[in-house]
Design a protein around this motif. Structure first.
Motif, PDB file in Angstrom:
ATOM      1  N   PHE A 139      48.210  -1.835  42.429  1.00 30.73           N
ATOM      2  CA  PHE A 139      49.060  -2.674  41.602  1.00 30.73           C
ATOM      3  C   PHE A 139      48.492  -4.094  41.595  1.00 30.73           C
ATOM      4  CE2 PHE A 139      51.633   0.633  43.497  1.00 30.73           C
ATOM      5  CZ  PHE A 139      52.408   1.110  42.452  1.00 30.73           C
ATOM      6  N   VAL A 140      48.450  -4.703  40.409  1.00 30.21           N
ATOM      7  CA  VAL A 140      48.027  -6.093  40.306  1.00 30.21           C
ATOM      8  C   VAL A 140      49.115  -6.842  39.537  1.00 30.21           C
ATOM      9  CG1 VAL A 140      46.199  -7.682  39.629  1.00 30.21           C
ATOM     10  CG2 VAL A 140      45.643  -5.276  40.094  1.00 30.21           C
ATOM     11  N   LEU A 141      49.588  -7.948  40.089  1.00 31.74           N
ATOM     12  CA  LEU A 141      50.615  -8.710  39.395  1.00 31.74           C
ATOM     13  C   LEU A 141      50.186 -10.164  39.242  1.00 31.74           C
ATOM     14  CD1 LEU A 141      52.613 -10.745  41.278  1.00 31.74           C
ATOM     15  CD2 LEU A 141      53.324  -8.540  42.193  1.00 31.74           C
TER      16      LEU A 141
ATOM     17  N   SER B 292      51.902 -16.299  43.322  1.00 28.59           N
ATOM     18  CA  SER B 292      51.108 -16.036  42.130  1.00 28.59           C
ATOM     19  C   SER B 292      51.374 -17.083  41.059  1.00 28.59           C
ATOM     20  CB  SER B 292      51.419 -14.639  41.597  1.00 28.59           C
ATOM     21  OG  SER B 292      50.720 -14.374  40.399  1.00 28.59           O
ATOM     22  N   MET B 293      52.657 -17.414  40.865  1.00 29.25           N
ATOM     23  CA  MET B 293      53.020 -18.414  39.861  1.00 29.25           C
ATOM     24  C   MET B 293      52.465 -19.790  40.220  1.00 29.25           C
ATOM     25  SD  MET B 293      56.995 -17.497  39.051  1.00 29.25           S
ATOM     26  CE  MET B 293      57.482 -16.057  38.110  1.00 29.25           C
ATOM     27  N   SER B 294      52.598 -20.167  41.483  1.00 27.85           N
ATOM     28  CA  SER B 294      52.195 -21.517  41.902  1.00 27.85           C
ATOM     29  C   SER B 294      50.686 -21.718  41.835  1.00 27.85           C
ATOM     30  CB  SER B 294      52.712 -21.810  43.310  1.00 27.85           C
ATOM     31  OG  SER B 294      52.071 -20.981  44.269  1.00 27.85           O
ATOM     32  N   ARG B 295      49.930 -20.631  42.044  1.00 30.87           N
ATOM     33  CA  ARG B 295      48.469 -20.736  42.073  1.00 30.87           C
ATOM     34  C   ARG B 295      47.791 -20.137  40.850  1.00 30.87           C
ATOM     35  NH1 ARG B 295      46.928 -19.157  48.383  1.00 30.87           N
ATOM     36  NH2 ARG B 295      48.195 -20.783  49.373  1.00 30.87           N
ATOM     37  N   ASN B 296      48.581 -19.549  39.952  1.00 34.03           N
ATOM     38  CA  ASN B 296      48.023 -18.790  38.833  1.00 34.03           C
ATOM     39  C   ASN B 296      47.006 -17.790  39.369  1.00 34.03           C
ATOM     40  OD1 ASN B 296      47.539 -17.954  36.167  1.00 34.03           O
ATOM     41  ND2 ASN B 296      45.839 -19.393  35.943  1.00 34.03           N
ATOM     42  N   GLN B 297      47.428 -17.020  40.374  1.00 35.85           N
ATOM     43  CA  GLN B 297      46.540 -16.148  41.131  1.00 35.85           C
ATOM     44  C   GLN B 297      46.997 -14.695  41.054  1.00 35.85           C
ATOM     45  OE1 GLN B 297      46.612 -16.218  45.595  1.00 35.85           O
ATOM     46  NE2 GLN B 297      44.540 -17.050  45.327  1.00 35.85           N
ATOM     47  N   SER B 298      46.101 -13.815  40.681  1.00 39.88           N
ATOM     48  CA  SER B 298      46.414 -12.386  40.663  1.00 39.88           C
ATOM     49  C   SER B 298      46.611 -11.896  42.091  1.00 39.88           C
ATOM     50  CB  SER B 298      45.285 -11.590  39.998  1.00 39.88           C
ATOM     51  OG  SER B 298      45.112 -11.977  38.661  1.00 39.88           O
ATOM     52  N   GLN B 299      47.616 -11.047  42.285  1.00 40.72           N
ATOM     53  CA  GLN B 299      47.919 -10.497  43.601  1.00 40.72           C
ATOM     54  C   GLN B 299      47.734  -8.977  43.544  1.00 40.72           C
ATOM     55  OE1 GLN B 299      48.917 -12.663  46.218  1.00 40.72           O
ATOM     56  NE2 GLN B 299      48.378 -14.230  44.698  1.00 40.72           N
ATOM     57  N   ILE B 300      46.895  -8.451  44.433  1.00 42.60           N
ATOM     58  CA  ILE B 300      46.571  -7.028  44.446  1.00 42.60           C
ATOM     59  C   ILE B 300      47.303  -6.353  45.607  1.00 42.60           C
ATOM     60  CG2 ILE B 300      44.707  -5.330  44.570  1.00 42.60           C
ATOM     61  CD1 ILE B 300      42.789  -7.590  43.691  1.00 42.60           C
ATOM     62  N   ILE B 301      48.017  -5.278  45.301  1.00 46.46           N
ATOM     63  CA  ILE B 301      48.840  -4.579  46.289  1.00 46.46           C
ATOM     64  C   ILE B 301      48.503  -3.089  46.251  1.00 46.46           C
ATOM     65  CG2 ILE B 301      51.219  -3.997  46.976  1.00 46.46           C
ATOM     66  CD1 ILE B 301      52.128  -6.517  45.471  1.00 46.46           C
ATOM     67  N   ILE B 302      48.491  -2.454  47.425  1.00 46.46           N
ATOM     68  CA  ILE B 302      48.356  -1.007  47.484  1.00 46.46           C
ATOM     69  C   ILE B 302      49.546  -0.429  48.237  1.00 46.46           C
ATOM     70  CG2 ILE B 302      45.845  -0.930  47.287  1.00 46.46           C
ATOM     71  CD1 ILE B 302      45.674  -0.693  50.325  1.00 46.46           C
ATOM     72  N   GLU B 303      49.764   0.873  48.067  1.00 49.05           N
ATOM     73  CA  GLU B 303      50.883   1.533  48.725  1.00 49.05           C
ATOM     74  C   GLU B 303      50.525   2.982  49.011  1.00 49.05           C
ATOM     75  OE1 GLU B 303      53.081   1.917  50.797  1.00 49.05           O
ATOM     76  OE2 GLU B 303      54.597   0.594  49.944  1.00 49.05           O
ATOM     77  N   THR B 304      51.157   3.548  50.023  1.00 45.69           N
ATOM     78  CA  THR B 304      51.017   4.972  50.297  1.00 45.69           C
ATOM     79  C   THR B 304      51.529   5.736  49.074  1.00 45.69           C
ATOM     80  OG1 THR B 304      51.399   4.570  52.648  1.00 45.69           O
ATOM     81  CG2 THR B 304      51.689   6.829  51.849  1.00 45.69           C
TER      82      THR B 304
ATOM     83  N   ALA C 266      40.057  -4.146  35.133  1.00 44.47           N
ATOM     84  CA  ALA C 266      40.717  -3.511  33.996  1.00 44.47           C
ATOM     85  C   ALA C 266      42.100  -4.081  33.699  1.00 44.47           C
ATOM     86  CB  ALA C 266      40.831  -2.008  34.244  1.00 44.47           C
ATOM     87  N   SER C 267      42.592  -4.961  34.553  1.00 43.96           N
ATOM     88  CA  SER C 267      43.971  -5.449  34.408  1.00 43.96           C
ATOM     89  C   SER C 267      44.150  -6.488  33.313  1.00 43.96           C
ATOM     90  CB  SER C 267      44.450  -6.042  35.736  1.00 43.96           C
ATOM     91  OG  SER C 267      43.776  -7.270  36.024  1.00 43.96           O
ATOM     92  N   GLY C 268      43.099  -7.255  33.043  1.00 41.38           N
ATOM     93  CA  GLY C 268      43.241  -8.350  32.097  1.00 41.38           C
ATOM     94  C   GLY C 268      43.916  -9.562  32.726  1.00 41.38           C
ATOM     95  N   LEU C 269      44.123  -9.530  34.025  1.00 40.99           N
ATOM     96  CA  LEU C 269      44.758 -10.640  34.734  1.00 40.99           C
ATOM     97  C   LEU C 269      43.681 -11.571  35.284  1.00 40.99           C
ATOM     98  CD1 LEU C 269      47.640  -8.632  36.439  1.00 40.99           C
ATOM     99  CD2 LEU C 269      47.591  -9.754  34.194  1.00 40.99           C
ATOM    100  N   ASN C 270      44.075 -12.580  36.051  1.00 39.43           N
ATOM    101  CA  ASN C 270      43.137 -13.615  36.468  1.00 39.43           C
ATOM    102  C   ASN C 270      42.090 -13.084  37.451  1.00 39.43           C
ATOM    103  OD1 ASN C 270      41.816 -15.944  37.132  1.00 39.43           O
ATOM    104  ND2 ASN C 270      43.635 -17.127  37.636  1.00 39.43           N
ATOM    105  N   GLY C 271      40.847 -12.990  36.993  1.00 39.16           N
ATOM    106  CA  GLY C 271      39.766 -12.532  37.852  1.00 39.16           C
ATOM    107  C   GLY C 271      39.009 -13.671  38.504  1.00 39.16           C
ATOM    108  N   GLN C 272      39.428 -14.917  38.221  1.00 39.02           N
ATOM    109  CA  GLN C 272      38.807 -16.088  38.840  1.00 39.02           C
ATOM    110  C   GLN C 272      39.466 -16.441  40.163  1.00 39.02           C
ATOM    111  OE1 GLN C 272      36.036 -17.263  37.954  1.00 39.02           O
ATOM    112  NE2 GLN C 272      36.023 -18.343  36.008  1.00 39.02           N
TER     113      GLN C 272
END
Length: 235
Positions: free
Chosen positions: A231-233, A162-174, A130-136
């Protein structure tokens, strides 16, 4: 030689109807098992009651596997497979994904015990979808450091990656630290970095939105609160 198999049974991401997010054949398998390993037994009982086992909890055998379980305790769970099939269930979502149950799955493979995964909701994949970010190309970072300075440093490093790889980063938190993490994101990340906030996924209160850090900074008064959130960045 063990005769049982390990069934990885998913659970809802919140207090919604299991049939909304879990296929009926999976619910049928869950209701056919008599032995369960759970991260939290009370939560597992509640889920299984909704799955169709209400009034039958006393007929089930429960064992605990959580972040405090020792390697010896996890090893001892293998004895359960000498009696038959066992179900593994986590507090929410998919067992063994960001979940201590992965240690049991690893031991089952080592022992030659068959592992059967079943379809269910994954907050990580649903957020990415649902993020619209890089799913590849994407990576799951899990939890990042709690201490303020370390957390901010980790966010900057994740953004650079993320910038260097054009890679979405997924993070979770309490949940009670959601807003602290989000505040650091919009304060210390680049204005052009895109951030998706996905809270209460699959629930009626679901909130999913992707904006640049610069755009998030103009959303005054925005608060995630103590809700399950991913969170996805993408830098």
């Amino acid at each position: 030689m063990s005769i049982g198999k390990l069934h990885l049974i998913p659970s809802p991401l919140g207090d919604n109807d299991p049939t909304d997010v879990i296929p009926m054949n999976v619910l049928s398998v869950a209701c056919s098992l008599k032995c369960y390993i759970a991260e939290d037994i009370r939560t597992a009982r509640r889920f299984l009651s909704k799955y169709g086992l209400k009034g039958h909890m006393d007929e089930l055998e429960f064992h605990t596997l959580n972040e405090h379980s020792t390697q010896e305790e996890i090893q001892s769970l293998l004895e359960l497979f000498d009696k038959g099939d066992v179900g593994l269930i986590t507090d929410a979502g998919l067992p063994a994904v960001a979940d201590p149950g992965a240690a049991l799955v690893a031991l089952c493979h080592k022992r030659g015990i068959k592992v059967l995964p079943f379809v269910g909701p994954s907050s990580l994949m649903l957020a990415l979808m649902a993020s619209g970010l890089n799913g590849q190309s994407f990576a799951f970072c899990g939890y990042i450091p709690v201490k303020t300075d370390e957390r901010r440093c980790a966010l900057k490093n994740i953004e650079k990656l993320s910038m260097s790889r054009n890679q979405s980063q997924i993070i979770i938190e309490t949940p009670y630290r959601n807003d602290s993490l989000f505040d650091d994101m919009i304060t210390y990340l680049s204005p052009s970095t895109r951030v998706c906030v996905a809270a209460d996924i699959t629930l009626e209160t679901q909130f999913i939105r992707t904006l640049t850090v610069g755009e998030w900074r103009h959303c005054q008064g925005f608060s995630i609160g103590k809700r399950p959130c991913v969170f996805v960045l993408l830098g």
